[in-house]
Scaffold this active site. Structure first.
Site, PDB file in Angstrom:
ATOM      1  N   ALA A 287      -6.296  -8.163   7.307  1.00  0.00           N
ATOM      2  CA  ALA A 287      -6.591  -9.200   6.320  1.00  0.00           C
ATOM      3  C   ALA A 287      -7.336 -10.376   6.963  1.00  0.00           C
ATOM      4  O   ALA A 287      -8.329 -10.868   6.415  1.00  0.00           O
ATOM      5  CB  ALA A 287      -5.287  -9.688   5.689  1.00  0.00           C
TER       6      ALA A 287
ATOM      7  N   CYS B  28      -2.972   2.018  11.700  1.00  0.00           N
ATOM      8  CA  CYS B  28      -2.779   3.308  11.015  1.00  0.00           C
ATOM      9  C   CYS B  28      -3.018   4.494  11.949  1.00  0.00           C
ATOM     10  O   CYS B  28      -2.537   5.599  11.699  1.00  0.00           O
ATOM     11  CB  CYS B  28      -3.728   3.411   9.826  1.00  0.00           C
TER      12      CYS B  28
ATOM     13  N   ASP C 291      -0.356  -8.075   4.371  1.00  0.00           N
ATOM     14  CA  ASP C 291       1.053  -7.670   4.328  1.00  0.00           C
ATOM     15  C   ASP C 291       2.035  -8.821   4.127  1.00  0.00           C
ATOM     16  O   ASP C 291       3.230  -8.589   3.977  1.00  0.00           O
ATOM     17  CB  ASP C 291       1.435  -6.962   5.642  1.00  0.00           C
TER      18      ASP C 291
ATOM     19  N   TYR D 218     -17.007  21.253  -9.925  1.00  0.00           N
ATOM     20  CA  TYR D 218     -16.560  22.615  -9.647  1.00  0.00           C
ATOM     21  C   TYR D 218     -17.613  23.413  -8.888  1.00  0.00           C
ATOM     22  O   TYR D 218     -18.773  23.461  -9.275  1.00  0.00           O
ATOM     23  CB  TYR D 218     -16.238  23.381 -10.946  1.00  0.00           C
TER      24      TYR D 218
END
Ligand code: FAD
Length: 434
Positions: free
Chosen positions: A11, A42, A269, A411
């Site tokens: 942030a 992460c 956070d 598809y």
């Protein structure tokens, strides 16, 4: 004009970069108490498993880069001890005071160690910062533990369990709730549990760990413990400066990411945001959200008028090769929020059978009265993120099941079957609603 930003990870650095881009004359100063900024926490589980070879790979930009290329002053080892808004000053731990015109609080979160006795023992670790990653890796390399206990079966706990197991450790995961990933739906998550079992990761549900003893957790022998029992927002600094907290205990901000103090913004956070399906507050500490919030906070601190509307609560995790993503509300959550939920769950193939199609599960939840889509989940080995993102976009656009059923999805045999599992689930749900 000086913008001061407290905290230099997702942030904080997003705020700094955005403010600098919008206002070239603004002085931008980032104060970070740790030794590094701008890194991807992460990736830490993948450093443990060895897929990421060096912690340096997780660092996106260094303080030198920001100074040299962006004209942003980044001070590491600079802990802010107090904010005095009447004087527009922050006080650093060493006593230095720094004036600000605008302030962004991006102090993040910390692992929750409350109520766990023995959390300070030398074989107990958390995995939140680069330093945590370094310490844990060193312990693994030097001490060669054989048995690990992971406390918490949220997405971080499961990623860590997977990483330790793939490094050859015996792993037991303790979870106080009756289900993994806070889902309260064992039927949906049974494939995750089966995958853990197949990889010989022991899962103990409804097993609250109150104390860690040397060499033992809840009667299970272990020589390494990793805490992953959730995080708590770092709000003390803000609260002492009379920044309002919200219902969740995190900082309350407006859509412009501004706190109740004029010119003081907060992001990441340490803040709560709005759940776009319920309209209520939610604390969802995720990197994706932290970056977006930081960008808006930085823009507005530099004089722009941007907004961060909220989140639909999307997250995804891979556990032992199985992908699981969720967005919006589960049926249980929807009922608690006052909806009358109807859900459809289908098992299908992610591609045609002749193209090595693998099983995938899709769940969709809608409100009986309005037929509005409320949430969904996707589990499978491939295509999970793509399908989950379609549901997340549909939730953001507040569309109903009948519209969802008509989506013109892609598809071709290498990617999907002719009836995408999402559409099959929507048809099923529409039938149930009828
Ligand atoms: P933080 O990253 O917590 O940074 C806040 C910074 O503020 C810290 O560096 C701290 O030192 C500093 N600070 C605090 N107080 C002060 C002070 N008083 N003075 C100076 N500095 C201060 N998110 C996802 O979306 N997807 C994932 O797959 C994912 N995986 C994750 C895996 C792990 C192991 C972990 C730990 C997190 C993961 N996350 C993931 C979450 C994501 O990393 C966080 O949401 C994100 O880092 C939050 O960024 P932040 O800037 O708000 O806070």
């Amino acid at each position: 004009m000086r913008l001061v930003i407290i905290g230099g990870v997702a942030a904080g650095m997003s705020a700094a970069a955005r403010a600098r881009r919008l206002d070239k004359a603004l002085e931008v100063v980032v104060l970070e108490r740790g030794p590094a900024v701008s890194y991807g926490a992460c990736g830490l589980p993948y450093y443990l498993s060895g897929r990421v070879k060096s912690l340096d790979e997780l660092v996106v930009y260094t303080p030198e880069y920001f100074r040299r290329e962006r004209n942003i002053t980044v001070r590491t080892g600079a802990e802010v001890a107090a904010i005095s808004h009447p004087q527009r000053q922050v006080a650093l731990a060493g006593g230095e005071r720094l004036h600000y015109d605008r302030l962004v609080i991006a102090t993040g979160a910390r692992p929750d160690r409350r109520a766990i006795e023995g959390a300070g023992l030398p074989h107990v670790f958390a995995l939140h910062t680069l330093e945590d990653g370094r310490r844990l890796r060193e312990f693994l390399d030097r001490q060669r533990p054989r048995r690990a206990a992971v406390i918490g079966a949220g997405y971080i706990g499961l990623e860590i369990a997977d990483a330790l197991r793939s490094s050859g450790l015996e792993v037991t995961v303790f979870e106080s709730e009756p289900d993994v990933l806070g889902r309260q739906d064992r039927e949906l998550t049974k494939s995750v549990q089966a995958r853990l079992a197949a990889h010989r990761i022991e899962l103990r549900l409804e097993s609250r760990v109150g104390a860690i003893e040397p060499g033992r957790v809840a009667g299970v022998a272990c020589d390494l413990v990793v805490l992953a029992a959730g995080v708590r927002p770092n709000v003390e600094l803000a609260a002492e400066a009379r920044v309002d907290l919200g219902r969740t205990g995190a900082i309350r901000v407006s859509e412009r990411m501004e706190t109740n103090l004029t010119g003081v913004y907060a992001a990441g956070d340490c803040v709560e945001t709005v759940h776009l399906v319920t309209g209520g507050p939610i604390y969802l500490p995720l990197g994706t959200t932290a970056n977006k919030m930081g960008r808006v906070a930085g823009a507005n601190a530099a004089g722009a008028r941007e907004r961060f509307a909220g989140v639909v609560g999307t997250f995804i995790v891979q556990v032992c090769g199985l992908g699981l993503g969720m967005t919006g509300l589960s049926a249980v959550q929807a009922r608690k929020e006052g909806f009358d939920p109807v859900s459809a769950r289908i098992e299908a193939r992610d591609r045609p059978r002749y193209f090595d199609g693998r099983p995938t599960t899709v769940e969709l939840v809608a409100d009986r009265r309005t037929r509005r889509l409320l949430g969904g989940a996707v589990i499978g080995e491939d295509g999970v993120a793509g399908r989950l993102n379609v549901i997340a976009a549909a939730l953001g656009a507040r569309i109903g099941v009948d519209q969802f059923e008509q989506l013109d999805l892609a598809y071709a045999p290498p990617f999907a079957p002719v009836w995408d599992p999402l559409l099959v689930a929507a048809q099923q749900l529409a039938k149930l609603l009828d």
